[in-house]
Design an enzyme around this catalytic site. Structure first.
Site, PDB file in Angstrom:
ATOM      1  N   GLY A  18      32.575 -55.928   2.771  1.00 22.86           N
ATOM      2  CA  GLY A  18      33.755 -56.355   2.032  1.00 22.86           C
ATOM      3  C   GLY A  18      33.649 -57.805   1.616  1.00 22.86           C
ATOM      4  CD  GLN A  68      34.584 -63.498   2.240  1.00 19.67           C
ATOM      5  OE1 GLN A  68      34.949 -62.385   1.919  1.00 19.67           O
ATOM      6  NE2 GLN A  68      33.608 -63.702   3.095  1.00 19.67           N
ATOM      7  CB  CYS A 109      32.890 -63.002   8.286  1.00 19.77           C
ATOM      8  SG  CYS A 109      33.673 -63.658   6.804  1.00 19.77           S
ATOM      9  CG  LEU A 110      29.141 -61.205   3.513  1.00 20.92           C
ATOM     10  CD1 LEU A 110      29.393 -60.694   2.101  1.00 20.92           C
ATOM     11  CD2 LEU A 110      27.678 -61.043   3.893  1.00 20.92           C
ATOM     12  CG  HIS A 163      36.992 -59.154   8.021  1.00 21.51           C
ATOM     13  ND1 HIS A 163      36.176 -59.558   9.047  1.00 21.51           N
ATOM     14  CD2 HIS A 163      36.677 -59.959   6.964  1.00 21.51           C
ATOM     15  CE1 HIS A 163      35.417 -60.565   8.636  1.00 21.51           C
ATOM     16  NE2 HIS A 163      35.699 -60.823   7.370  1.00 21.51           N
ATOM     17  CD  GLU A 164      36.673 -58.407   3.390  1.00 22.16           C
ATOM     18  OE1 GLU A 164      36.906 -59.493   2.835  1.00 22.16           O
ATOM     19  OE2 GLU A 164      35.679 -58.222   4.118  1.00 22.16           O
ATOM     20  CG  HIS A 184      38.588 -63.281   4.232  1.00 19.46           C
ATOM     21  ND1 HIS A 184      38.123 -64.490   4.685  1.00 19.46           N
ATOM     22  CD2 HIS A 184      37.624 -62.367   4.537  1.00 19.46           C
ATOM     23  CE1 HIS A 184      36.926 -64.300   5.247  1.00 19.46           C
ATOM     24  NE2 HIS A 184      36.608 -63.031   5.182  1.00 19.46           N
TER      25      HIS A 184
HETATM   26 NI    NI Z   1      34.919 -62.039   5.939  1.00 27.06          NI
END
Ligand code: NI
Length: 159
Positions: free
Chosen positions: A46, A51, A93-94, A135-136, A139
């Site tokens: 995701g 981000q 997480c990226l 999670h997304e 953000h």
């Molecule tokens: Ni993330």
């Protein structure tokens, strides 16, 4: 189509609250296309707009990832409308490279959002995708998964 730079945790933009999208403009469509390219290139599940430095309430998830194909769903102005059960699993997480943690999340989550045509839809995710939706969504409110992790893991123990 372009690969965007993914912002990492030391950048405070990740702590800001994203604003609702008021109509999908050509610019937003380009953002969505570029986010998909970026997510696929990064091999993640995701990605939220914040981000890549855009403070808008948008995230995408790749529901094909477990089958080795890419099937992206775009969520614009998402709301979590239902949660049930619980799970404690590994999350990453990226924007927080080379870290993993155990988090406590619902086992099943339903999100209502708009697609790029402005149509409302609902999507229910279980397991990995329930974790990913939460999670997304976090953000968009400036929350990182490490904030609520119950145990940080040694990256060498994960994979
Ligand atoms: Ni993330």
């Amino acid at each position: 189509m372009a690969i965007l730079n993914i912002i990492t945790e030391e950048n405070e933009i990740l702590r800001k609250t994203s604003k609702p999208v008021d109509g999908v403009t050509p610019r937003i469509e380009t953002l969505l296309d570029d986010m998909a390219d970026t997510l696929i290139k990064a091999g993640g599940v995701g990605l939220a707009a914040v981000q890549v430095g855009i403070l808008r309430r948008i995230f995408i998830i790749d529901i094909g990832v477990e089958d080795g194909k890419n099937e992206i769903i775009e969520f614009i102005n998402p709301e979590i409308i239902k949660k049930s059960g619980k799970q404690e699993e590994v999350e990453g997480c990226l924007s927080v490279p080379n870290k993993y943690a155990i988090t406590r999340r619902p086992a099943k989550v339903t999100v209502r959002a708009e697609n790029r045509k402005g149509e409302k839809f609902e999507y229910t995710g279980e397991g990995l995708f329930a974790r990913c939706l939460c999670h997304e969504y976090d953000h968009l409110d400036g929350i990182l998964y490490t904030d609520n992790a119950i145990e940080m893991l040694d990256p060498e123990d994960v994979e």
